[in-house]
Design an enzyme around this catalytic site. Sequence first.
Site, short mmCIF file in Angstrom:
data_model
loop_
_atom_site.label_atom_id
_atom_site.label_comp_id
_atom_site.label_asym_id
_atom_site.label_seq_id
_atom_site.Cartn_x
_atom_site.Cartn_y
_atom_site.Cartn_z
N ARG A 1 20.13 8.76 34.28
CA ARG A 1 20.53 10.11 35.12
C ARG A 1 21.75 10.80 34.10
O ARG A 1 22.32 11.37 34.58
CB ARG A 1 20.76 10.06 36.33
CG ARG A 1 19.75 9.47 37.22
CD ARG A 1 20.13 9.69 38.68
NE ARG A 1 18.99 9.37 39.40
CZ ARG A 1 18.76 7.99 39.71
NH1 ARG A 1 19.39 7.31 39.22
NH2 ARG A 1 17.62 7.80 40.37
N GLU B 1 18.31 31.49 10.15
CA GLU B 1 18.97 31.71 11.65
C GLU B 1 20.18 32.26 11.24
O GLU B 1 20.67 33.06 12.16
CB GLU B 1 19.21 30.32 12.24
CG GLU B 1 17.95 29.51 12.69
CD GLU B 1 17.01 30.04 13.68
OE1 GLU B 1 17.53 30.94 14.39
OE2 GLU B 1 15.92 29.51 14.01
N GLU C 1 20.43 31.67 29.85
CA GLU C 1 19.50 32.53 29.22
C GLU C 1 18.79 33.66 30.41
O GLU C 1 17.80 33.72 30.64
CB GLU C 1 18.47 31.98 28.68
CG GLU C 1 17.57 32.83 27.63
CD GLU C 1 16.55 32.02 26.47
OE1 GLU C 1 17.18 30.92 26.04
OE2 GLU C 1 15.59 32.63 26.29
N HIS D 1 12.00 35.74 16.91
CA HIS D 1 11.16 34.32 17.35
C HIS D 1 10.00 34.93 18.07
O HIS D 1 9.01 33.87 18.29
CB HIS D 1 11.97 33.98 18.17
CG HIS D 1 13.11 32.93 17.49
ND1 HIS D 1 14.25 33.43 16.48
CD2 HIS D 1 13.32 31.60 17.11
CE1 HIS D 1 14.79 32.79 16.02
NE2 HIS D 1 14.66 31.51 16.20
ZN LIG Z 1 15.18 29.52 15.69
#
Ligand SMILES: [Zn+2]
Length: 346
Positions: free
Chosen positions: A99, A163, A215, A226
């Site tokens: 865990r 990136e 997010e 992306h």
């Molecule tokens: Zn990426």
Amino acid sequence: MFGRLAGFPQAIEDRLGRAQRVIFTDAHLAEAYAEQLQAFCPDVLEVVPAGEATKCFESVIAACSRLAAGAIERSAVVIVFGGGVVGDFGGFVASIYMRGLPLVQIPTSLVAMVDSSLGGKVGINLPTAKNLVGSFYPARVILCDPSLLRSLPYSEFANGMAEAVKHALLDSQEHWDWLKALEPRPTEWPEASLEQLVARSSQVKQNIIEQDPYERSIRAHLNFGHTLGHAVEAVSGGMSGTGLSHGQAVSIGLVASLKLSQKLGRLRHSGLTEEVAGVLRGWSLPTSISPELTWPAVERAMRNDKKVKAGRLRFVLLSQPGEAEIVDNVPGELVEQAFEEMRCEL
Ligand SMILES: [Zn+2]
Ligand SMILES: NC(=O)c1ccc[n+]([C@@H]2O[C@H](COP(=O)([O-])OP(=O)(O)OC[C@H]3O[C@@H](n4cnc5c(N)ncnc54)[C@H](O)[C@@H]3O)[C@@H](O)[C@H]2O)c1
């Protein structure tokens, strides 16, 4: 934390105490850094094959079984030493074994330093979809030594630059002006340039994820380039290792997103698209689309993407460096136009 690899075993002990240590790395790095890895005194050194295929359930089962066979306990520390593959895979194992064991990321590729080691996303692929299974499992410590990039192959450095270009464009005009002036010959750079690149680029992602760790809003800006990028990567066979790499696909995706921003009347200076494409090409990244990639296949892949909501096309668009916006319901015909225009070199 920035530092030198030789000091990292002590840094880990200072932060997480004396505990059993599991190191995940890949076959390339295990060979190139054999001596340095022994200095960590690992209880288990798990060397996985280099490459995307490692990120699968079979490897997870094998790795967990080896940790159990090595009597690795709940107090052990997992150290991932590698690029994004090792980080995603080893981080995922760390998140589920007993865990969860404390995780230390030591990124070795530019992608890992400026992107994958930050933000806590770890995971594996399904045979049909990349990164579909995973956890949010932030590292307790991230130790970064940019001089490790000296041994990174050029094409992998370039993948990370895709990136870094994305981060600079999301950040500011000043960051973009600085990045576009870098000579695409990193082997000739002084140490300070490597450090500055990693520090600046990683800071952009760090700032965004601090505002939105799960997010729900602004973190989606990191998907700039992306939407189409993931689709062309999937259609070209990226996961099998035979098609476009992620960085190459993002390069195409960034140019497509800028073209789309232009078509939707958002881009303030139309010259930016050409400028960005020129910089990407300088890093030997592609900015045009090969004949094998057909629009119907790419459109299908885009609409199947896990980020797509109810089949609507969602893009991150730019009006100028430092000003991005998430736009839902972008008309498919416009995306097709931008895509088809990229058949010929910009
Ligand atoms: Zn990426
Ligand atoms: N978790 C996230 O938020 C996130 C973000 C971006 C990418 N990713 C994932 O990261 C992966 C891509 O990462 P990557 O580009 O680092 O690929 P990678 O881990 O496959 O590394 C690329 C290659 O470079 C080699 N390498 C790495 N560091 C080296 C060094 N210092 N010296 C010599 N060789 C070195 C590796 O052995 C490998 O062959 C993908 O699986 C992607 O899904 C995850």
